[in-house]
Design an enzyme around this catalytic site. Structure first.
Site, PDB file in Angstrom:
ATOM      1  N   SER A  25       0.851  -1.188   0.000  1.00 30.69           N
ATOM      2  CA  SER A  25       0.000   0.000   0.000  1.00 30.69           C
ATOM      3  C   SER A  25       0.884   1.236   0.000  1.00 30.69           C
ATOM      4  O   SER A  25       2.006   1.217   0.498  1.00 30.69           O
ATOM      5  CB  SER A  25      -0.933   0.009   1.222  1.00 30.69           C
ATOM      6  OG  SER A  25      -0.185   0.119   2.419  1.00 30.69           O
ATOM      7  N   THR A  26       0.352   2.302  -0.575  1.00 27.36           N
ATOM      8  CA  THR A  26       1.099   3.554  -0.661  1.00 27.36           C
ATOM      9  C   THR A  26       0.203   4.698  -0.220  1.00 27.36           C
ATOM     10  O   THR A  26      -0.912   4.847  -0.721  1.00 27.36           O
ATOM     11  CB  THR A  26       1.570   3.811  -2.104  1.00 27.36           C
ATOM     12  OG1 THR A  26       2.386   2.723  -2.529  1.00 27.36           O
ATOM     13  CG2 THR A  26       2.382   5.095  -2.190  1.00 27.36           C
ATOM     14  N   LYS A  81       0.193   8.951   1.621  1.00 34.22           N
ATOM     15  CA  LYS A  81       0.937  10.208   1.645  1.00 34.22           C
ATOM     16  C   LYS A  81       2.033  10.181   2.692  1.00 34.22           C
ATOM     17  O   LYS A  81       3.131  10.696   2.475  1.00 34.22           O
ATOM     18  CB  LYS A  81      -0.032  11.370   1.926  1.00 34.22           C
ATOM     19  CG  LYS A  81       0.658  12.734   1.985  1.00 34.22           C
ATOM     20  CD  LYS A  81      -0.331  13.840   2.305  1.00 34.22           C
ATOM     21  CE  LYS A  81       0.387  15.182   2.423  1.00 34.22           C
ATOM     22  NZ  LYS A  81      -0.546  16.277   2.792  1.00 34.22           N
ATOM     23  N   GLU A  82       1.743   9.563   3.835  1.00 30.99           N
ATOM     24  CA  GLU A  82       2.689   9.588   4.948  1.00 30.99           C
ATOM     25  C   GLU A  82       3.574   8.358   5.013  1.00 30.99           C
ATOM     26  O   GLU A  82       4.674   8.419   5.564  1.00 30.99           O
ATOM     27  CB  GLU A  82       1.936   9.746   6.272  1.00 30.99           C
ATOM     28  CG  GLU A  82       1.220  11.079   6.389  1.00 30.99           C
ATOM     29  CD  GLU A  82       0.505  11.244   7.718  1.00 30.99           C
ATOM     30  OE1 GLU A  82       0.379  10.245   8.438  1.00 30.99           O
ATOM     31  OE2 GLU A  82       0.076  12.368   8.010  1.00 30.99           O
ATOM     32  N   VAL A 101       3.909   0.760   2.568  1.00 32.89           N
ATOM     33  CA  VAL A 101       4.121  -0.551   3.162  1.00 32.89           C
ATOM     34  C   VAL A 101       4.572  -1.496   2.064  1.00 32.89           C
ATOM     35  O   VAL A 101       3.950  -1.570   0.997  1.00 32.89           O
ATOM     36  CB  VAL A 101       2.837  -1.085   3.836  1.00 32.89           C
ATOM     37  CG1 VAL A 101       3.088  -2.470   4.441  1.00 32.89           C
ATOM     38  CG2 VAL A 101       2.360  -0.120   4.914  1.00 32.89           C
ATOM     39  N   GLU A 154       4.314  -8.054  11.284  1.00 32.20           N
ATOM     40  CA  GLU A 154       3.642  -9.158  10.619  1.00 32.20           C
ATOM     41  C   GLU A 154       2.844  -8.661   9.419  1.00 32.20           C
ATOM     42  O   GLU A 154       2.175  -7.635   9.492  1.00 32.20           O
ATOM     43  CB  GLU A 154       2.708  -9.827  11.633  1.00 32.20           C
ATOM     44  CG  GLU A 154       1.740 -10.819  11.060  1.00 32.20           C
ATOM     45  CD  GLU A 154       0.601 -11.123  12.009  1.00 32.20           C
ATOM     46  OE1 GLU A 154      -0.278 -11.914  11.630  1.00 32.20           O
ATOM     47  OE2 GLU A 154       0.580 -10.570  13.130  1.00 32.20           O
ATOM     48  N   ASP A 202      -8.476   6.678  15.772  1.00 32.02           N
ATOM     49  CA  ASP A 202      -8.898   6.813  14.367  1.00 32.02           C
ATOM     50  C   ASP A 202      -9.581   5.530  13.920  1.00 32.02           C
ATOM     51  O   ASP A 202      -9.418   5.083  12.791  1.00 32.02           O
ATOM     52  CB  ASP A 202      -7.696   7.116  13.473  1.00 32.02           C
ATOM     53  CG  ASP A 202      -8.111   7.571  12.075  1.00 32.02           C
ATOM     54  OD1 ASP A 202      -9.227   8.118  11.928  1.00 32.02           O
ATOM     55  OD2 ASP A 202      -7.332   7.366  11.128  1.00 32.02           O
ATOM     56  N   ASN A 214      -9.742   1.174   9.155  1.00 33.23           N
ATOM     57  CA  ASN A 214      -8.591   0.745   9.950  1.00 33.23           C
ATOM     58  C   ASN A 214      -8.821  -0.608  10.614  1.00 33.23           C
ATOM     59  O   ASN A 214      -8.198  -0.918  11.632  1.00 33.23           O
ATOM     60  CB  ASN A 214      -8.246   1.803  11.014  1.00 33.23           C
ATOM     61  CG  ASN A 214      -7.604   3.030  10.397  1.00 33.23           C
ATOM     62  OD1 ASN A 214      -6.896   2.916   9.395  1.00 33.23           O
ATOM     63  ND2 ASN A 214      -7.853   4.181  10.964  1.00 33.23           N
ATOM     64  N   ASP A 253      -3.097   0.277  11.823  1.00 37.02           N
ATOM     65  CA  ASP A 253      -2.777   1.717  11.921  1.00 37.02           C
ATOM     66  C   ASP A 253      -2.870   2.205  13.356  1.00 37.02           C
ATOM     67  O   ASP A 253      -3.716   3.038  13.711  1.00 37.02           O
ATOM     68  CB  ASP A 253      -3.697   2.535  11.011  1.00 37.02           C
ATOM     69  CG  ASP A 253      -3.451   2.259   9.535  1.00 37.02           C
ATOM     70  OD1 ASP A 253      -2.356   1.755   9.202  1.00 37.02           O
ATOM     71  OD2 ASP A 253      -4.337   2.533   8.713  1.00 37.02           O
TER      72      ASP A 253
END
Length: 326
Positions: A84-85, A87-88, A91, A194, A237, A242, A254
């Protein structure tokens, strides 16, 4: 002047231009040069790999050094592509190594192996971008957390603290019996944990699936919220974005922004979590009231002695004590 400061007496034989100096290599010199060569080769290999061509903003030299240290320490054997990509952070999948500090034998992160980390297990490598992370939002979650008092205000210090914070939150959550990705190692702005699912069969977010048994899923989520609270944490959050589902397991992800119950905004964050969770499961046909969820999550743990509880259960100030040593 000499009486004020004192002067060293000159040596009898200070040496001259013909003095012989030992410039031969030491073992430390040879090791340092070898490590420099290996790091240069590692940097070229990462930046020349096809799947990282669009990730150059992630792998600056400091991040490459952190990844290299994790490889050298045996936490990562080989990199795969991005899972996953954002802004912050991005992974990536990777193969885990045989590091000395291994996950608990038989655990999920150990691949179920009886002797710790399985050499072929897949791990997730989460890399936080120092330059593009939301510095101000991170500060809001870090300030007031007793574990990170006195942290410097520059962006790099905040991102590095955030990464350590996620690692500590994951450790605490797992200890409390909450299903989260098992943390494995942390180095600067890089977190190894993991990998739930596989890169080619990734776990799906709750928002992406048709929940077959929403009543049971809700019971699991509210129990995890209660366990987090009793461990002194609030996710901050929590929503269908999440939480992930894989092989019939519901996993909370997260955890970077999770705060202790003594954070000045803990009550506001918990209220928001309850509202988000209640709204999602209400759309799934479950009758959920956010106030009831809040009461359930903050209900004091029963006193094993049978003595009656004192104080209010709905206030984060009267919640479980924080373990500020993590």
């Amino acid at each position: 002047m000499s009486e004020d400061f004192g002067l060293l007496e000159p040596a009898d034989n200070p040496g001259d231009e013909w003095e012989t100096l030992d410039v031969s290599d030491t073992e430390a010199d040879r090791v340092a040069r070898r490590q420099d060569r290996e790091f240069d080769e590692f940097r070229k290999r990462i930046k020349n790999t096809e799947q990282f061509k669009l990730q150059e903003s992630v792998f600056d030299d400091a991040t490459l050094a952190a990844v290299y240290k994790l490889v050298q320490d045996g936490y990562v054997d080989a990199f795969g592509g991005p899972v996953s990509t954002g802004k912050e952070a991005s992974v990536f999948e990777a193969l885990g190594g045989q590091a000395g500090e291994r996950p608990e034998p038989g655990s999920d992160a150990a691949g179920g192996g009886p002797e710790g980390v399985h050499p072929e297990r897949e791990v997730a490598v989460k890399v936080y971008r120092i330059n593009s992370s939301n510095f101000r939002q991170m500060r809001d979650y870090l300030e007031g957390d007793p574990r990170f008092e006195g942290i410097a205000s520059d962006k790099k210090a905040v991102v590095l603290a955030w990464t350590r914070k996620e690692f500590a939150n994951l450790e605490r959550a797992r200890t409390a019996g909450v299903r989260v990705p098992e943390p494995i190692a942390v180095q600067r702005n890089v977190l190894v944990m993991e990998l739930v699912g596989h890169a080619d069969d990734r776990a799906r977010r709750l928002s992406e699936v048709d929940v077959e048994n929403p009543e049971t899923a809700y019971e699991v989520v509210r129990e995890y919220m209660r366990r987090l609270y009793r461990a002194g944490l609030i996710h901050g959050d929590l929503s269908e974005y999440n939480m992930i589902i894989h092989d019939g397991e519901l996993v909370i992800i997260d955890m970077g922004q999770a705060v202790t119950v003594h954070h000045p905004n803990a009550g506001e964050f918990l209220d928001r979590d309850c509202e988000n969770v209640a709204a999602f499961f209400t759309r799934q046909g479950v009758d959920v009231d956010p106030d009831d969820l809040h009461a359930y999550a903050t209900e004091p743990e029963p006193d094993p002695s049978g003595a009656p509880e004192s104080g209010s259960s709905g206030s984060s100030e009267s919640g479980p004590s924080d373990r500020s040593d993590e």
